[in-house]
Design a protein around this motif. Structure first.
Motif, short mmCIF file in Angstrom:
data_model
loop_
_atom_site.label_atom_id
_atom_site.label_comp_id
_atom_site.label_asym_id
_atom_site.label_seq_id
_atom_site.Cartn_x
_atom_site.Cartn_y
_atom_site.Cartn_z
N VAL A 62 1.40 -1.25 0.37
CA VAL A 62 0.08 -0.34 -0.11
C VAL A 62 0.72 0.91 -0.29
CG1 VAL A 62 -1.82 -1.31 1.47
CG2 VAL A 62 0.04 -0.25 2.22
N LYS A 63 2.25 1.02 -0.75
CA LYS A 63 2.79 1.94 -0.47
C LYS A 63 2.17 3.38 -0.98
CE LYS A 63 7.53 2.38 -0.85
NZ LYS A 63 7.76 3.77 -1.89
N LYS A 95 3.47 2.28 5.60
CA LYS A 95 4.01 3.10 4.54
C LYS A 95 3.22 3.56 3.52
CE LYS A 95 8.30 1.89 6.64
NZ LYS A 95 9.51 0.86 6.78
N VAL A 96 1.52 3.98 4.17
CA VAL A 96 1.05 4.84 3.08
C VAL A 96 2.09 5.85 3.43
CG1 VAL A 96 -1.33 3.25 3.43
CG2 VAL A 96 -0.30 5.67 5.01
N SER A 97 1.59 6.90 2.21
CA SER A 97 1.75 8.09 2.11
C SER A 97 1.26 9.51 3.45
CB SER A 97 1.53 8.67 0.57
OG SER A 97 1.99 9.56 0.34
N ASP A 133 0.84 -6.09 -20.89
CA ASP A 133 1.36 -7.83 -19.70
C ASP A 133 1.66 -7.21 -18.18
OD1 ASP A 133 0.99 -10.12 -21.01
OD2 ASP A 133 2.36 -10.17 -21.72
N VAL A 134 1.40 -5.35 -17.94
CA VAL A 134 1.94 -4.75 -16.28
C VAL A 134 0.33 -4.83 -15.86
CG1 VAL A 134 2.74 -3.25 -14.96
CG2 VAL A 134 4.18 -4.64 -16.85
N LEU A 135 0.56 -5.39 -14.66
CA LEU A 135 -0.51 -4.94 -13.89
C LEU A 135 -1.27 -3.16 -13.61
CD1 LEU A 135 -3.28 -6.15 -12.55
CD2 LEU A 135 -1.72 -6.44 -10.48
N ALA A 136 -1.92 -3.48 -13.84
CA ALA A 136 -2.87 -2.38 -13.99
C ALA A 136 -3.17 -1.71 -12.28
CB ALA A 136 -4.62 -1.97 -14.44
N ALA A 137 -2.10 -0.13 -11.59
CA ALA A 137 -2.48 -0.20 -10.69
C ALA A 137 -4.03 0.22 -10.17
CB ALA A 137 -2.18 1.16 -10.82
N PRO A 138 -4.74 0.30 -9.04
CA PRO A 138 -6.03 0.25 -8.40
C PRO A 138 -6.69 1.22 -9.15
CG PRO A 138 -4.72 -1.20 -6.95
CD PRO A 138 -3.34 -0.11 -8.01
N TRP A 184 -5.43 -5.08 2.86
CA TRP A 184 -5.68 -6.21 1.53
C TRP A 184 -6.83 -5.41 0.88
CZ3 TRP A 184 -10.84 -8.66 0.05
CH2 TRP A 184 -10.58 -9.50 -0.81
N LEU A 185 -7.54 -4.63 0.62
CA LEU A 185 -8.20 -3.93 0.48
C LEU A 185 -7.45 -3.07 -0.45
CD1 LEU A 185 -11.91 -4.02 2.16
CD2 LEU A 185 -11.89 -4.98 -0.20
#
Ligand SMILES: NC(=O)c1ccc[n+]([C@@H]2O[C@H](COP(=O)([O-])OP(=O)(O)OC[C@H]3O[C@@H](n4cnc5c(N)ncnc54)[C@H](OP(=O)(O)O)[C@@H]3O)[C@@H](O)[C@H]2O)c1
Length: 304
Positions: A12-13, A38-40, A169-174, A276-277
C-alpha cells in the motif's frame, strides 16, 4: 515469481488515505495498519481533536494528519475537504467509517417461563425514546457516510488521473476506492438489536451497492466492510454484558453459540482486511460487502 510475494501483493506504499472516525476503535486500527505499511498520508477525521491526537501517538511513521470534522454537517465536510486538498493532490482511498450506535431500542425480554411482557410495555419503552435519537443514528451512519463520499469525489477522481499509462502485460494500478464501514447488524434482525442501528446499517450496506453502481463508469470503486464484534468504545458494553473485560481475542472468549470463532475481532483481523483491500491485489474488488465476524452472522438469529 516476485509479483506473487506478499510484499508485492499487499503493498500500500505511497497511497493517500482519508479515514473518518480515525480517532478511535476500528478507525484507529485501520489508521495504525496503513501507517505501519508505509502509506504516504492518512488524514483522520472526527469531532474530537484529543481522540485524533491519541491515534497519532499510537503510530510510528509520521503519516497521520488530524482534521476536525462533523460528518453530519456539509459545511464541516467542505472545510475538511479543503484542508485535505491543501495538503494532497489526490486521495486513493476514502474510508467512511464514522458511526454511532444510539440508545438501546430493544423489545422487553421474555420471562424465564417464556411469557412475553405486555405489548403496552414494549410500546411505552420504544415510544419514549425521542425521535431525534433515532434520527441521529440515521444521520451519522447513512446520511453522513453518503455526504462524506460525495465531498471527496474530486480528490478520488484526481487519483485516477494520476494512474500510469497502460503497459502491455503489466498489472494496472488499482483505481480509486471508497470503503464504507457497515455492520453485520445490517443483515441481522437480532444483533446487536437496535431498530435504528440495524436499520441504518442495512441502509449503509445498500448504499455501498448503489454507490458502486453509480460510480462504476467513473472508475471509483466502492466496497463495504461488515464487522461483527470488535472491542471499541461502541462495542465494549456488549463485551461487558458477556462478562468480558479485555479484547477477547483468544479462543474460548465467547460461547460458540454467540461467535463460532469463540473470540472477538482482533487488530490483526481488521488490519489484514483493510491492507488487502487497499493494496495492489485488492484492485479487482468492487461492489463487495466483506464480513469480518468469526461466523457470528451465521448463528446470530439464535441469540440476542
Ligand atoms: N466495534 C464493532 O464491533 C463494530 C461492529 C460493526 C460495525 N462497527 C462500525 O464501525 C465503525 C466504527 O465504530 P467503532 O466500533 O470503532 O466505535 P467508536 O470507537 O465509537 O468509533 C466511532 C467513531 O465515529 C466518529 N463519529 C461519530 N459521530 C461522528 C460525526 N458526527 N462526525 C464525525 N465522526 C463521528 C467518532 O469520532 P468523534 O466522536 O471524535 O467524532 C468515533 O471515532 C462504526 O461505523 C460502527 O458502526 C463497529
Amino acid at each position: 515469481m516476485a509479483h506473487l510475494q506478499a510484499s508485492n501483493l499487499f503493498s500500500v506504499k505511497d497511497r493517500v488515505v482519508v479515514i473518518t472516525g480515525g480517532g478511535s476503535g476500528l478507525g484507529r486500527i485501520m489508521t495504525k495498519a496503513l501507517d505501519a505499511n508505509k502509506v504516504s498520508k492518512i488524514f483522520i477525521l472526527g469531532r474530537r481533536e484529543n481522540a485524533l491526537q491519541e491515534t497519532i501517538s499510537q503510530t510510528t511513521n509520521g503519516t497521520v494528519i488530524p482534521i476536525q470534522c462533523d460528518i453530519t454537517s456539509k459545511e464541516s465536510l467542505e472545510t475538511a475537504y479543503n484542508a485535505v486538498a491543501a495538503q494532497t493532490t489526490h486521495v486513493d482511498l476514502l474510508i467512511a467509517n464514522s458511526g454511532v450506535m444510539g440508545p438501546p431500542m430493544k423489545p422487553p425480554q421474555s420471562a424465564e417461563d417464556g411469557s412475553l411482557p405486555p405489548l403496552s410495555q414494549l410500546r411505552d419503552e420504544l415510544f419514549n425514546i425521542p425521535m431525534e435519537e433515532f434520527n441521529t443514528v440515521m444521520n451519522v451512519n447513512v446520511t453522513g457516510s453518503y455526504y462524506t463520499v460525495l465531498a471527496f469525489l474530486p480528490l478520488l477522481e484526481a487519483a485516477n488521473k494520476r494512474r500510469p499509462a497502460p503497459q502491455e502485460d503489466v498489472l494496472a494500478a488499482p483505481t480509486a476506492q471508497v470503503i464504507i464501514t457497515s455492520s453485520i447488524a445490517g443483515f441481522s434482525r437480532k444483533v446487536p438489536f437496535s431498530f435504528a442501528y440495524n436499520a441504518s446499517k442495512a441502509a449503509t450496506t445498500h448504499l455501498v451497492k448503489m454507490l458502486s453502481t453509480a460510480f462504476a463508469y467513473y472508475g471509483i470503486r466502492v466496497n463495504g466492510i461488515s464487522p461483527g464484534l470488535y472491542s471499541s468504545d461502541m462495542a465494549d458494553h456488549i463485551f461487558r454484558a458477556s462478562g468480558i473485560q479485555g479484547r477477547a481475542i483468544s479462543d474460548g472468549s465467547f460461547p460458540k453459540e454467540m461467535i463460532p470463532a469463540t473470540r472477538g475481532g482482533s487488530e490483526e483481523d481488521l488490519a489484514g482486511l483493510i491492507v488487502w483491500l487497499a493494496s495492489n491485489s485488492g484492485g479487482y474488488i468492487n461492489g463487495n460487502i466483506l464480513l469480518t465476524d468469526g461466523g457470528r452472522i451465521s448463528v446470530a438469529p439464535a441469540v440476542y
